[in-house]
Structures are given as C-alpha cells and as structure tokens.
Design an enzyme around this catalytic site. Structure first.
Site, PDB file in Angstrom:
ATOM      1  CD  GLU B  59      10.975 -19.676  13.964  1.00 55.15           C
ATOM      2  OE1 GLU B  59      11.308 -20.347  13.210  1.00 55.15           O
ATOM      3  OE2 GLU B  59      11.188 -18.294  14.203  1.00 55.15           O
ATOM      4  CG  HIS B 128       4.342  -9.275  10.935  1.00 51.01           C
ATOM      5  ND1 HIS B 128       5.371  -9.504   9.772  1.00 51.01           N
ATOM      6  CD2 HIS B 128       6.198  -9.164  11.823  1.00 51.01           C
ATOM      7  CE1 HIS B 128       6.860 -10.069  10.264  1.00 51.01           C
ATOM      8  NE2 HIS B 128       6.865  -9.621  11.690  1.00 51.01           N
TER       9      HIS B 128
END
Lengths: 344, 323
Positions: B59, B128
C-alpha cells in the site's frame, strides 16, 4: 590493472566536480556557524564528507531528471542546480527560500530543477521517486528519477515495497543508497541481519553494485553506467555508495557511538582533498588555482548569506495559502494539460 | 437506466479512464481479479495493462507511486482495497500527499485520487470494519468525499479527478446493492456542496454514507409522530459545507448528527461544535449526536448491529432532541 580515475573526464569537468564538492562543503561549514548564531533553527543535518556522492551523481543528471532526497538534502539540492541563495534563504526561513521558508533545511523543493524534496521520513521518498519514474516511463521519455537515501532506509518496509514495485515495473529510477554506516547512531550491523545491501537489492531482481562514495570519479562512472542503462529501458539500478559523514548526525547529536579514531581515519579519505591532489598532480589545477576557486566559492556563500539576511519573511497573511491549490500553483508538471471537462 | 452502486462506480471509473488520457487505475486485484468488489471488472480486458495496473500488496509503495506520478504529470486513480489497509499507506497520505503543496511553497500539487471502501455491517470483525473517513477529514490538504447514493457513486470520481489536490473517496461496502435510475449521461457531482436529501421542517439530521440511509429510513416513519425531519448528506467531509446545514438549522432550530465513525473526536463532533458555535441562538434544544459504539466492531451479528447506528436509534434520538 588500475583504471585511471580521470578516464572519460576532461579537464573542465574535473575542475567542475571539485568546485561542486567545494561549494557544498563551504556551504555546510557556514551552516554550522549560522546554526550556532541561531540564524538557522530546527533540525540541521550536514553533508560534510559525503560531497562526492551528490557531485558524482549530478554530473550525469539532466534538467529533466527528477531528484528526491532526504532530510540531509543541501548537497543534493545544490548539485541538482538549486541556487545557493534560495537554499540559504530557506534555512533562514525567508520567503525567498526555495520553499518560501515553509520547509527549512529538511524540505528543500524546487520545481524549476525538478527537485522534489527534502523528505524527512526515512524511506518516505522512495515510493514517490518510483512514481516520478513511472510518469517518465508512461510519457515515453528517457528522463529518470533519482532517489538518494541513507542505508537506514533499507530497514523500512517502504524500501522493500518500492524495490519490488520498481523492479516489477521496470521503472527508470536510480536508488542511490548513501551508506554512511550509521542510521542516526545505530551501526548497520546493529540493525540489519544481512548487511550486504547489494545482495538485498539483487533479491528483487535489480542490478546493483557498491561504489566508493569517497571517490567522485567512481561515483560519476557508476552513475553514468546506471543511467545509460536506465535511459535505454534497462530498469532500475541500486547503487550502494560507501561514504561517511565527518560531522554528527545532526546538530543535536553528541556523537557518542563512533570512535574518534574511526572518524579520523575516514577524514584521511576526504573526497575534496584527494580530488584536489589528483588534479594538481596531473597539472589540471595550477598553482594557486584551488585557493582562487575557494575564494570564489566563499564569495558565493557569503552572497547567499547576505541575500538570506536581507530577504523578507513570508507574510502571515499567506499562512493558509496552498493548503489547497488556488490556481496559482506554479508547477508545470502537475497541470501541464487541461483536464478534459465539459461534455462528458 | 437502472444501476446499482457497484455498477455506478464502475461506470464512473470507466468513463474517467477513457476520457482522461493521463488517468490510470492501480491497486490490489484491480486487474485480473476485476476488483475485490468487482468495481473494475472487465476494465483490464477493455483498456489494457497500461490503464489498469495490478500492484503488489504494498500500500505504501503504490500510494506513494501515485503521488510521484501525479507530480510527474499523470492523473493516477489509486484503489486501496479497504480503508483498513490504508493505514499501511498513512505515511504517504499524511506526510506526502497532504503536505507537499504547502510545504513546497505552492510548487508541487498532488492531483491524486485514492478510492477505498469503508464501513461495517457485513460481519467482518474489527480489522475489516473501520470507518476512518472522519479521521482522514482531520488532515488539512486532503479532500474527503463519501458517496452515499448511486448518482454520487458514479459522478464523484470525475469531479475528484479534475481536482488539483488529493481526493480520498470512501465508498461504503454495505451500499453496493442499492439501486437508482440514472440518466444515460454521467453527471458530475458538485463536491463543494452538501445535499438536502429530504426536506423537512422540525429537525435537521446531518449525516453521510451509511448514516444517510439509516436517517432516511427514520425520516420515513417520523411523520407518523408528527415530526418532519430534514436529512442532509454531507457528501464531502473536508472541507465541510457548513453553510448548508447551518441554513437548515436556522429553519428547523434542532439538529441531530449521525455518523458511522466513533463518537469521540469524530466528524459528528466537529459538525455539532460548528452548529454550537455558529447557530447557538437558532437552537431550541442541544444538538444530538449518534455514532458507533466505542468498541472494535465485533463479528457476532447481534453485537455488530448493537454497535452501529440503526434506524430505530435515529428515531429515538430525534424524539429526544425534539422533546
């Protein structure tokens, strides 16, 4: 068989390399005094001892090549062509500084010479350099991005991520790792399980080799070889430039972690002293020529200091300017072509 | 034409990639997989490897590369699979994307778009289920937008792409199934203005994202109690369009702020504080606030539901404010 250090370097360039190193050295020496005099504040990281790296790399850079450096960035900025006045004024926090006094020593920026900072987070400039290289690849130019960073960055995840991405996408980025042996005060072997940096880079499928970073001709030659390959689409190259900073990490650093004898032994390899001696020995630099050069360099630094002293501070009314673009953003690269709008 | 939120996102993305020559999409699984949420499904095949780029699970590297590419003249659209993973790129977002223009004295703009899903509600547990858009809205230099409708899902990207500064788009993962009828032509969205999604006279509900839907559900039943609620979708969390909700509060004299982020230091706190500062004399009651319970989101459905703001909670909170 030893290779002539002047191989491929004509007399004017040999002198220019010396002059570039000397400009950086004298600039940094004055910064020490100015810091003590409280003219320069914040953090100050000096490049004394490492000048051959910036000067040797810059010898092969073109105006359209991009450079990303670290908080120890004065040398890189000067070598890329940022004016000494603008760099010094930046340290004085003046509006005439290359970042209008907003960045200081660690954050020198200059769109005109494609100098993208001055990143003060270790490893933070690496992905940015990869992106700049991606833009050149996309546009089909043969310009490159150069990212200068210290060996401490090799421990960061961003280094590993960027090495992989750059290699995977064959990006024209030169990873110039200035291995000065200490990440702030931590020696390489105290922080890395594998200290062979070239092997680490190789593990990403990247061409890599080590260079004597105290030898400006060696740095110049290595960079030339790397950039020739990169400009022809050969993909990224990692160079380990073995160097040493003669001064402490920053002005705050008491330098407890190094033996004085180690520092002294590296000072015997001063890149400026050696290059000067070689040029004098070969008759490229005549008697008195170095002193004359030094006087000119001192005059340039003095002029930069005077300019910085006389310059104004940015008006407080501009404090919030450029948090967002206001249409005046003076960067050709980011807004060269209009965004297609209107008819969707 | 009838589109769901996912198809609208895809349409907006495809449109952007085709109409902006300098734009490309990069992120994890955006190409061969078709996007984790199938938003970019088929785009690699249609537009090719140069425009649609699968990245490693890095990322920080691909967000940072987006920043560099943006400064180098391109218009990258970076997809981070979910907001949860954006934390791995926080150095690039916060230290670079948000600072470079100001710190360089106006020299280097970063025209970068970062898309990511956000939010809870699918039993995916704590790692999440974050809603961190309000947290990102704390950072000067970024523009934070949150499409809550199908039309916004389609149109926001084009407006974001034209922005010279970094824009983070938070697409809510629990909204992918909502549908709407949209015109054939893509309509750009005004990212500077909040939208009044339901007019009303008795209370102003200020919300965004999933909160919009809970609030609209509540507003449907409130007339049964004689309460007319005006529902405002912020759309852009930074910079906030305070004019729209302050004007509304001046008419309704009551306000409730609904968000999916945590309560402490959240975007709702900011909105409530602004109303307190700017509209104090307009208010007939203290500003109400609803937010997610201050816990990591649990997996168990009943616990997750209890942690999140539900329509019933909105109804109850409105009653409390209206008195």
């Amino acid at each position: 068989m030893s290779i002539d250090p002047l191989e491929g370097i004509d007399a004017p360039e040999a002198v220019a390399l010396l002059e570039m190193m000397l400009r950086i050295r004298r600039f940094e020496e004055h910064c020490v005094e100015l810091y003590s005099a409280a003219k320069i504040r914040g953090f100050l990281h000096l490049y004394v001892g490492e000048e051959a790296v910036a000067a040797g790399i810059a010898a092969h850079l073109r105006p359209d090549d991009a450079v990303v450096a670290t908080y120890r960035d004065h040398g890189h900025a000067i070598a890329k062509g940022v004016g000494m006045r603008a760099v010094m004024a930046e340290m004085f926090a003046k509006v005439t500084g290359c970042s209008r006094g907003r960045g200081g020593s660690m954050h020198l920026f200059d769109a005109a010479t494609r100098f993208y900072g001055g990143n003060a987070i270790v490893g933070g400039g690496l992905p940015v350099a990869a992106g700049l290289a991606l833009a050149e690849q996309w546009n089909g130019t043969d310009a490159v991005a150069v990212c200068c960073f210290g060996e401490g960055a090799v421990a960061e995840g961003e280094w590993h991520e960027t090495m992989n991405l750059a290699s995977l996408w064959n990006l024209p980025v030169l990873f110039a790792c200035e291995n000065n042996l200490y990440a702030m005060g931590t020696a390489l072997a105290r922080s890395e399980a594998e200290v062979d940096l070239v092997a680490k880079a190789n593990s990403y499928g990247m061409t890599a080799w080590s260079v004597d970073g105290m030898d400006v001709a060696a740095v110049r030659a290595a960079t030339g070889r790397a950039l020739t390959s990169m400009r022809a689409g050969g993909g990224p190259v990692f160079l380990e430039l073995r160097t040493y900073r003669f001064r402490a990490h920053s002005m705050y650093d008491p330098d407890r972690y190094r033996d004085k004898s180690e520092i002294e032994s590296w000072k015997q390899r001063d890149p400026i002293t050696h290059w000067r001696a070689l040029l004098e020995e070969r008759g490229i630099l005549g008697e008195g020529a170095f002193d004359e050069m030094d006087r000119a360099v001192e005059a340039e630094v003095d002029d930069a200091i005077a300019f910085a002293e006389e310059s104004e501070l940015e008006p407080v009314s501009e404090l919030t300017r450029w948090v967002y673009s206001d249409g005046s953003t003076a960067v050709a690269s980011a807004s060269a072509a209009p965004v297609k709008g209107g008819a969707l | 034409m009838k589109l769901d939120y996912r198809a609208a996102l895809r349409d907006g993305l495809r449109h952007a990639l085709i109409n902006e020559p300098r734009a490309f999409l990069m992120g994890e699984d955006v190409g061969a997989y078709g996007g984790c949420f199938a938003v970019s499904l088929g785009l690699l095949e249609e537009l090719g490897e140069n425009k649609v780029r699968d990245t490693p699970l890095s990322e920080s590297a691909f967000v940072g590369a987006g920043i560099g590419a943006a400064m180098g003249g391109l218009r990258p659209i970076v997809e981070i699979m979910t907001v949860n993973f954006s934390l791995l790129a926080l150095d690039q977002i916060m230290n670079n994307a948000a600072t470079l223009l100001h710190m360089s004295g106006g020299q280097f703009a970063v025209p970068l778009v970062i898309r990511m899903t956000t939010g809870a509600g699918r039993q995916l547990a704590a790692q999440h289920s974050h809603s961190l858009e309000g947290w990102y809205a704390h950072i000067p230099g970024l523009r934070i937008v949150a499409p809550a409708t199908v039309a916004d899902a389609r149109g926001m990207l084009w407006t974001a792409l034209a922005d010279p500064d970094p824009v983070l788009i938070f697409e809510h993962a629990a909204l992918f199934g909502i549908t709407d009828d949209l015109p054939e032509e893509l309509e750009p969205v005004d990212l500077d203005r909040a939208a009044v999604r339901r007019p009303g006279t008795d209370i102003t509900i200020v919300t965004y994202g999933s909160g919009l839907h809970r609030s609209l559900e509540a507003a449907e039943v409130l007339p049964g109690e004689g309460i007319s609620a005006e529902v405002i979708d912020l759309r852009t969390l930074r910079p906030l369009d305070s004019d729209t909700y302050l004007e509304s509060v001046a008419r309704t004299h009551r306000a409730l702020v609904v968000e999916e982020g945590w309560r402490t230091g959240g975007i709702g706190a900011e909105v409530a504080a602004q109303i307190g500062e700017e509209a104090f004399w307009d208010l007939d009651a203290p500003v109400g606030r609803l937010a997610t319970a201050e816990v990591p989101i649990p997996y168990a459905q009943h616990l997750e539901a209890a942690a999140l703001v539900q329509a019933d909670d909105v109804v109850a909170a409105v009653r409390a404010v209206v008195g």
